[in-house]
Design an enzyme around this catalytic site. Structure first.
Site, PDB file in Angstrom:
ATOM      1  N   ARG A 120       0.802  -1.231   0.000  1.00  0.00           N
ATOM      2  CA  ARG A 120       0.000   0.000   0.000  1.00  0.00           C
ATOM      3  C   ARG A 120       0.830   1.275   0.000  1.00  0.00           C
ATOM      4  O   ARG A 120       0.277   2.358  -0.079  1.00  0.00           O
ATOM      5  CB  ARG A 120      -0.935   0.012   1.197  1.00  0.00           C
ATOM      6  CG  ARG A 120      -1.829  -1.183   1.277  1.00  0.00           C
ATOM      7  CD  ARG A 120      -3.034  -1.110   0.362  1.00  0.00           C
ATOM      8  NE  ARG A 120      -3.697  -2.398   0.346  1.00  0.00           N
ATOM      9  CZ  ARG A 120      -3.579  -3.289  -0.645  1.00  0.00           C
ATOM     10  NH1 ARG A 120      -2.887  -3.027  -1.722  1.00  0.00           N
ATOM     11  NH2 ARG A 120      -4.183  -4.459  -0.564  1.00  0.00           N
ATOM     12  N   GLY A 167      -1.718 -12.182   8.234  1.00  0.00           N
ATOM     13  CA  GLY A 167      -1.432 -13.604   8.068  1.00  0.00           C
ATOM     14  C   GLY A 167      -2.671 -14.353   8.481  1.00  0.00           C
ATOM     15  O   GLY A 167      -3.108 -14.223   9.631  1.00  0.00           O
ATOM     16  N   TRP A 210      -4.067  -5.172   7.730  1.00  0.00           N
ATOM     17  CA  TRP A 210      -3.716  -5.136   6.317  1.00  0.00           C
ATOM     18  C   TRP A 210      -3.933  -3.772   5.678  1.00  0.00           C
ATOM     19  O   TRP A 210      -3.611  -3.583   4.531  1.00  0.00           O
ATOM     20  CB  TRP A 210      -4.597  -6.144   5.555  1.00  0.00           C
ATOM     21  CG  TRP A 210      -4.318  -7.558   5.827  1.00  0.00           C
ATOM     22  CD1 TRP A 210      -3.088  -8.160   5.764  1.00  0.00           C
ATOM     23  CD2 TRP A 210      -5.245  -8.585   6.197  1.00  0.00           C
ATOM     24  NE1 TRP A 210      -3.213  -9.490   6.070  1.00  0.00           N
ATOM     25  CE2 TRP A 210      -4.523  -9.783   6.335  1.00  0.00           C
ATOM     26  CE3 TRP A 210      -6.618  -8.598   6.405  1.00  0.00           C
ATOM     27  CZ2 TRP A 210      -5.119 -10.980   6.685  1.00  0.00           C
ATOM     28  CZ3 TRP A 210      -7.216  -9.783   6.759  1.00  0.00           C
ATOM     29  CH2 TRP A 210      -6.476 -10.960   6.896  1.00  0.00           C
ATOM     30  N   ASN A 220     -10.151 -10.613   9.465  1.00  0.00           N
ATOM     31  CA  ASN A 220     -11.067 -11.657   9.899  1.00  0.00           C
ATOM     32  C   ASN A 220     -10.430 -12.559  10.956  1.00  0.00           C
ATOM     33  O   ASN A 220      -9.219 -12.596  11.124  1.00  0.00           O
ATOM     34  CB  ASN A 220     -11.488 -12.513   8.706  1.00  0.00           C
ATOM     35  CG  ASN A 220     -10.298 -13.046   7.964  1.00  0.00           C
ATOM     36  OD1 ASN A 220      -9.730 -12.337   7.150  1.00  0.00           O
ATOM     37  ND2 ASN A 220      -9.884 -14.274   8.247  1.00  0.00           N
ATOM     38  N   ASP A 268     -14.684 -14.804   5.918  1.00  0.00           N
ATOM     39  CA  ASP A 268     -13.480 -14.141   5.433  1.00  0.00           C
ATOM     40  C   ASP A 268     -13.715 -12.659   5.163  1.00  0.00           C
ATOM     41  O   ASP A 268     -13.032 -12.063   4.351  1.00  0.00           O
ATOM     42  CB  ASP A 268     -12.970 -14.836   4.153  1.00  0.00           C
ATOM     43  CG  ASP A 268     -11.500 -14.558   3.885  1.00  0.00           C
ATOM     44  OD1 ASP A 268     -10.854 -13.938   4.743  1.00  0.00           O
ATOM     45  OD2 ASP A 268     -11.013 -14.958   2.812  1.00  0.00           O
ATOM     46  N   ASP A 281     -12.956  -9.546   6.278  1.00  0.00           N
ATOM     47  CA  ASP A 281     -12.174  -8.679   7.138  1.00  0.00           C
ATOM     48  C   ASP A 281     -12.772  -7.270   7.105  1.00  0.00           C
ATOM     49  O   ASP A 281     -13.632  -6.968   6.290  1.00  0.00           O
ATOM     50  CB  ASP A 281     -10.720  -8.653   6.669  1.00  0.00           C
ATOM     51  CG  ASP A 281     -10.594  -8.264   5.212  1.00  0.00           C
ATOM     52  OD1 ASP A 281     -11.171  -7.230   4.820  1.00  0.00           O
ATOM     53  OD2 ASP A 281      -9.934  -8.990   4.456  1.00  0.00           O
ATOM     54  N   ARG A 316     -17.045  -5.128   4.031  1.00  0.00           N
ATOM     55  CA  ARG A 316     -17.064  -6.180   3.012  1.00  0.00           C
ATOM     56  C   ARG A 316     -18.341  -7.028   3.063  1.00  0.00           C
ATOM     57  O   ARG A 316     -18.754  -7.607   2.073  1.00  0.00           O
ATOM     58  CB  ARG A 316     -15.823  -7.050   3.264  1.00  0.00           C
ATOM     59  CG  ARG A 316     -15.385  -7.917   2.137  1.00  0.00           C
ATOM     60  CD  ARG A 316     -13.905  -8.218   2.310  1.00  0.00           C
ATOM     61  NE  ARG A 316     -13.557  -9.553   1.877  1.00  0.00           N
ATOM     62  CZ  ARG A 316     -12.309 -10.031   1.870  1.00  0.00           C
ATOM     63  NH1 ARG A 316     -11.309  -9.276   2.251  1.00  0.00           N
ATOM     64  NH2 ARG A 316     -12.070 -11.259   1.454  1.00  0.00           N
TER      65      ARG A 316
END
Lengths: 287, 538
Positions: B140, B200, B251, B269, B312, B314, B339
């Site tokens: 990013r 991760g 992230w 997540n 999933d 996040d 999301r």
């Protein structure tokens, strides 16, 4: 070789990993190895996948030798498939396993004082290497997405599925068990049947592809297959096989696209899990 | 003691910084100059809004290409890292927001930092990291403190570079790559703190954010995104083992309110990803936004968007900060398009819900919205052994590409998808590991660029595109820069979504567009894969 710092950290963590209170009833799952790095893609996080293989792939024969060797040497304490047991921690999330290469660090730990004071392991270098290869295959399996339990997808009522097919679902408007769906239950396994009844093509449902009618400002209409439709141009494949692009502005020329799978898109938005499972069960009977 | 007033301390700090001849004093992030883009978001607010309006809805049709640069991944003279020699292989795929300071752009790839002349597009220097095998997510971008750049390598090293030469000053390992940790976030500089994070979620690791000392790289504070023992959130996990394998990746670039002195970190997540049987409970602080004091790392409040997430989803989307009048009262707000398909507006002083509303149709994973603004999950729509047809899919109704907020229109812009998938639980063990689930089939019904009225949560306008989540930039010129997913970089009218200008790129825009003034001209910069494009009036 591990640095001293790493070794200390590793020993400490290996010792402190929580012991699981019971050996869980574990369903048999094949210890297959997905391709290394094959975890990107859909559902990923905008990345490009792995930069080089993240996990070393060990030979299948070493893994196959490692499984029984693990069960007889380690399984009593560390549980089935290395997931932790009555007396030993999980070996998949273990720093010993994760930092091991070819069983070298593994052997160092197993024969070291921390492990030996609990259990003394009498195994050769090659046996330890095989056990390590097996555990590495379990790490790779854990990092993947696993496999659908094919035999446990048929949970629906086939009779109710047949009723839905011919009734509320309206499937019989396009499909027939005696023609296009003949033998479909033998052709596809249950999860594939289920996947295809929801949407026979994977990927996007609304990308502007399909049979298109383009209306020019003059009123003339042109039919073709829409290959690309944006605010600024439309590309059609025409009946003679050629492709042609028209510039667009403010919605002109007008383009109407009919998706041949629109009925599936519609049903996808309203299908309940019960109806989906019933339909799958019904289609599975069409052998 | 009176002499140690905050104002005086601030004045001293300001003098000290000026005397230090900084490229980017921290005050220049609080109030960015028009010729700079000093953070991933352009400022601390996350709005991706610029007050510039030389380019506006009336004249944007005259915008033309100033330069294009194909980013070279061939290593140069600045090389660091423990791995094997870097190869020249690999094609850039830019996912960062370039930072701009003093006429130089700084961009990143997962193992590379480049300084590029903003006037010509030519490379000035390059730094290549020799990393170890790891999941290489798009990077990013950098953070800047004074004369120093900060960069997180994909294999979890924080690298500090000399802003003028790209020479490495130091690097610090933040997390163990062997545990499959990976890093992608752009460091955020707040005062003398470099805020970093790691992720991760393949091998069930606990993730964290940290503040690092910009001079030495030393850890100033460490915040676990899974509530460890002693934290009030610990009780939302069944046991210590679940917490220590609970995920919560960091992230995505955070946002910050200098007046409240609160740092807003969106978290990833929970793990194992798609099987929740070993982590019954809400699993705080995964899939949440946490508000921390950046000086201490102490949490002030949190809000969880998808409790006990098993899809999933996040929360790695931008928590955008803005002020607005709601029911006649001025409010300090935070909005996030999650999301899962829900749009949340919170009071950013205390994290209390102001509004929760779906921003796409068809969501079927929750039963309703609780009085506290959180969704009530439907266990039957969690991944099932026999499959559960769920909307949205794991990619979500939107994703990491940044939304934008324009204070002039009061609209929150976001790229959306209405999607369906069949979620399967693949690991029924009492102690599942890793992903433990998968998804098959389904597809998307439609993809649209949407504008949300932040006061009501209603869709003000929508425009069909061939892409869902996408990175956006909005300006005081009533413009919204985005994409159609078919290679076009587009300026939309921010008021109604009408496309006003476009440029066909070699590949679709892939990063957060930015804008700035240089030599009296407003530029708009965007990357499309391996190419950087700068536009201006000629």
């Amino acid at each position: 070789m591990l640095s001293q710092v790493h070794s200390n950290k590793l020993f400490a963590l290996a010792g402190s990993l929580a012991l699981f209170s019971m050996i869980a009833a574990i369903e048999a799952q094949p210890p297959t190895q997905p391709p290394a790095g094959a975890v990107a893609g859909r559902g990923g996080r905008g990345g490009r996948g792995a930069r080089g293989p993240r996990f070393k792939i060990y030979p299948e024969d070493a893994i196959n030798r490692g499984l029984p060797a693990y069960n007889s040497t380690c399984g009593y304490c560390h549980g089935e498939r290395g997931k932790g047991g009555k007396a030993g921690p999980d070996l998949i999330a273990s720093l010993v396993t994760l930092h091991d290469e070819d069983g070298v660090q593994f052997a160092e730990f197993v024969r070291g004082p921390q492990h030996s004071k609990v259990v003394k392991i009498d195994a050769s270098d090659s046996q330890i290497a095989d056990i390590a290869a097996y555990l590495h295959s379990r790490v790779i399996y854990a990092s993947g997405r696993g496999q659908v339990h094919v035999s446990e997808v048929l949970v629906g009522d086939s009779k109710a599925g047949e009723q839905y097919f011919n009734g509320a679902g309206g499937c019989n408007k396009c499909h027939s068990p005696g023609s296009d769906l003949k033998g479909v239950g033998a052709k596809y396994d249950p999860p594939t049947l289920q996947e295809r009844l929801v949407m026979p093509r994977s990927g996007r449902g609304g990308s502007g592809r399909g049979a298109a009618t383009l209306t020019l400002p003059s009123g003339e209409t042109i039919k073709g297959t829409s290959l690309l439709l944006t605010d600024f141009y439309v590309t059609l494949r025409l009946a003679d096989g050629s492709t042609k692009t028209w510039a667009r502005s403010h919605g002109v020329p007008k383009v109407e696209v009919t998706d041949p799978l629109q009925a599936h898109i519609d049903i996808m938005t309203r299908l309940s899990d019960i109806d989906m499972h019933n339909l799958t069960a019904y289609l599975a009977t069409l052998k | 003691m009176k002499s140690k007033s905050p104002a005086l301390l601030t004045a001293f700090a300001g003098l000290a910084m000026a005397a230090w001849s900084q490229q980017l004093p921290s005050e220049a992030i609080v109030h960015p100059k028009p010729d700079s883009w000093p953070t991933f978001h352009g400022d601390y607010s996350g709005r991706h809004y610029s007050p510039l309006k030389e380019i506006n809805a009336e004249n944007v049709h005259n915008l033309t290409l100033a330069w294009v640069n194909q980013i070279s991944m061939t290593p140069g003279e600045n090389i660091g890292g423990p791995g094997p020699a870097p190869s020249s292989s690999g094609i850039a795929n830019t996912r960062c927001a370039p930072l701009l300071v003093d006429g130089v752009l700084y961009i990143t790839e997962p193992n590379t930092v480049l300084a590029i002349d903003a006037r010509t597009g030519r490379e000035i220097w390059k730094y290549t990291w020799k990393g170890l095998p790891a999941f290489a997510l798009g990077n990013r971008g950098v953070g800047i403190y004074g004369d120093w750049l900060f960069f997180e390598t994909y294999d979890n090293h924080l690298v500090s570079l000399d802003i003028k030469t790209g020479k490495e000053r130091w690097n610090k390992e933040m997390a163990d790559v062997k545990r499959d940790y990976f890093s992608s976030v752009s460091p955020l500089v707040i005062k003398n703190h470099v805020i970093v994070g790691v992720g991760g979620d393949f091998l069930d690791v606990p993730n964290f954010a940290e503040a690092r000392d910009p001079e030495t790289g030393a850890v100033q504070w460490h915040f676990w995104t899974t509530a460890h023992e002693g934290d009030p959130g610990f009780k939302t996990w069944p046991n210590k083992n679940a917490v220590e394998h609970g995920g919560g990746g960091v992230w995505y670039p955070s946002t910050y309110d200098p007046e409240l002195n609160l740092l807003y970190i969106p978290t990833g997540n929970a793990n194992p990803v798609m099987a929740g049987q070993s982590r019954e409970g809400d699993d705080l602080y995964t899939a949440s936004v946490v508000a921390l004091n950046p000086d201490t790392g102490k949490m002030v409040w949190h809000f969880q968007y998808s409790p006990h997430d098993t899809h999933d989803w996040d929360a790695a989307q931008t928590p955008i900060l803005f002020d607005a009048t709601i029911d006649g009262k001025p409010r300090k707000l935070l909005a996030q398009a999650h999301r899962s398909g829900l749009f949340f507006v919170l009071d950013r002083t205390d994290g209390k819900s102001v509004l929760t509303a779906p921003f796409v149709e068809g969501l079927n994973w929750y039963k309703g919205i609780a009085p506290n603004g959180q969704p009530i999950r439907d266990p039957l729509k969690e991944p099932q052994v026999a499959g559960a047809l769920t909307s949205p899919n794991s990619s979500g109704s939107t994703g990491w590409p940044n939304p934008a907020y324009n204070p002039d229109t009061g609209l929150f812009y976001v790229g959306t998808t209405q999607s369906y998938t069949i979620f399967y639980k693949t690991d029924t063990d009492a102690q599942p590991e890793g992903y433990s689930g998968t998804e098959r089939g389904g597809g998307s019904v439609k993809t649209e660029l949407r504008a949300i009225d932040v006061k009501t949560g209603k869709i003000a306008w929508k425009h069909a595109t061939n892409i869902g989540a996408q990175s956006l930039l909005t300006t005081a010129g009533n413009l919204l820069f985005g994409s159609d997913g078919s290679g076009n970089f587009i300026a939309f009218d921010a008021r109604n979504g009408e496309p006003l200008w476009h440029a066909g790129l070699k590949s679709s825009p892939s990063n957060a567009p930015i804008t700035y003034m240089l030599d009296g001209h407003q530029y708009v910069l965007v990357a499309g894969g391996e190419n950087l494009y700068a536009f201006r009036f000629q």
